[in-house]
Design an enzyme around this catalytic site. Structure first.
Site, PDB file in Angstrom:
ATOM      1  N   GLU A   1     -98.708 -29.471  30.869  1.00  0.00           N
ATOM      2  CA  GLU A   1    -100.150 -29.512  31.107  1.00  0.00           C
ATOM      3  C   GLU A   1    -100.531 -29.083  32.528  1.00  0.00           C
ATOM      4  O   GLU A   1    -101.697 -28.793  32.797  1.00  0.00           O
ATOM      5  CB  GLU A   1    -100.676 -30.939  30.873  1.00  0.00           C
TER       6      GLU A   1
ATOM      7  N   GLU B   1     -77.502 -35.018  24.257  1.00  0.00           N
ATOM      8  CA  GLU B   1     -77.692 -35.713  25.529  1.00  0.00           C
ATOM      9  C   GLU B   1     -76.375 -35.914  26.266  1.00  0.00           C
ATOM     10  O   GLU B   1     -76.359 -36.201  27.472  1.00  0.00           O
ATOM     11  CB  GLU B   1     -78.389 -37.043  25.329  1.00  0.00           C
TER      12      GLU B   1
END
Length: 297
Positions: free
Chosen positions: A84, A115
């Site tokens: 954003e 991960e």
């Protein structure tokens, strides 16, 4: 592992006993209370968030790049914050990188084994240079992907900000700025997409918003460096010009057109700058900050 040896993010929560036997509204109330309690974990890290924001602002001022690095839910929190920033604060999209274990998911499939892939993390640091910064996020603080990433990024000269929800996080050993989010155990033990991730998202939002303010992209709570690339944002930009200068609808729209959508320049034009050249000069002399530029008119 005995309960005493479990990290905080894996512990059982006392209030969860008999949770599945309770009425739906009672369960939801308990889940909401747990989310609220997780936010209390930010109370003691305000100074650390401020330090992190200063690192980020310095990175952008010096044309560096900010890397968000994480796996799983923490990676999604990093994505939600970082993606954003270009639109909200007019940052170059190239100044933000999202490095998520296994890549940014394009479906509901998000494999857990990625991960543990520290080797891929090493490869992902190939373009890091001095002046860049890394925000590494891990609820446990020991996830191999972000831990491996920051080890190599630090060696390459990047500044390291680490966010974790366990006090003795391995990640903190590599941090220039360590942010411990003291969130309580989850209502669903180990489901750190809940309270831990909520606290992570708020911490990231706070830190990047403070960065935007220190870069001069916020004026009285208005985003004055927003990229107005749709109808809603164009209307918001026109409203900002009007709020700051008192210009009419038409004058605000004309100023934005004259500035090719650059909101700060449009504000200065509507406030009395003689032309676009002067508006640019005023901003340059004020380091891109609108308030001192306006004071020169």
């Amino acid at each position: 592992m005995s309960p005493q040896m479990l990290p905080q993010t894996e512990m059982l929560r006392d209030e969860a006993e008999g949770l599945d036997l309770r009425p739906d509204p009672d369960i939801l109330v308990r889940l909401l209370d747990a989310q609220k309690a997780a936010l209390n974990g930010l109370d003691n890290c305000i100074e650390d968030l401020s330090s992190g924001a200063a690192i980020l602002a310095e990175t952008i001022r010096n044309n560096g790049r900010i890397y968000y690095v994480a796996a799983g839910s923490s990676g999604l929190m990093g994505l939600a914050d970082g993606a954003e920033l270009p639109g909200t604060y007019g940052l170059s999209p190239e100044s933000i990188a999202i490095c998520m274990a296994g890549g940014v998911p394009t479906s509901a499939e998000m494999p857990g084994h990625t991960e543990d892939d520290a080797e891929t993390a090493k490869v992902a640091t190939a373009k890091i240079k001095p002046g860049d910064s890394v925000i590494a996020i891990s609820a446990s603080g020991s996830t191999p992907y972000p831990v491996g990433f920051v080890q190599h990024a630090r060696a390459a000269g990047a500044r390291i900000i680490c966010i974790a929800n366990n006090k003795d996080a391995l990640l903190f050993e590599h941090a220039d700025c360590a942010i411990f989010l003291d969130t309580p155990p989850e209502m669903i033990a180990g489901s750190t997409r809940m309270g831990a991730a909520t606290a992570q998202k708020v911490a990231l939002n706070m830190m990047s918003t403070l960065m935007g303010i220190r870069l001069g992209h916020v004026h009285d709570g208005m985003m004055v460096n927003v990229i107005a690339d749709n109808r809603k944002l164009r209307q918001r930009a026109e409203g900002i010009v009007q709020n700051i200068t008192g210009a009419s609808d038409r004058a605000a729209s004309e100023a934005l057109d004259q500035a090719s959508g650059n909101l700060k320049q449009a504000v200065l034009l509507a406030a009395g700058a003689t032309d676009l050249t002067q508006a640019k000069q005023l901003l340059d002399s004020a380091g891109g900050h609108l308030r001192p530029a306006l004071a020169q008119i």
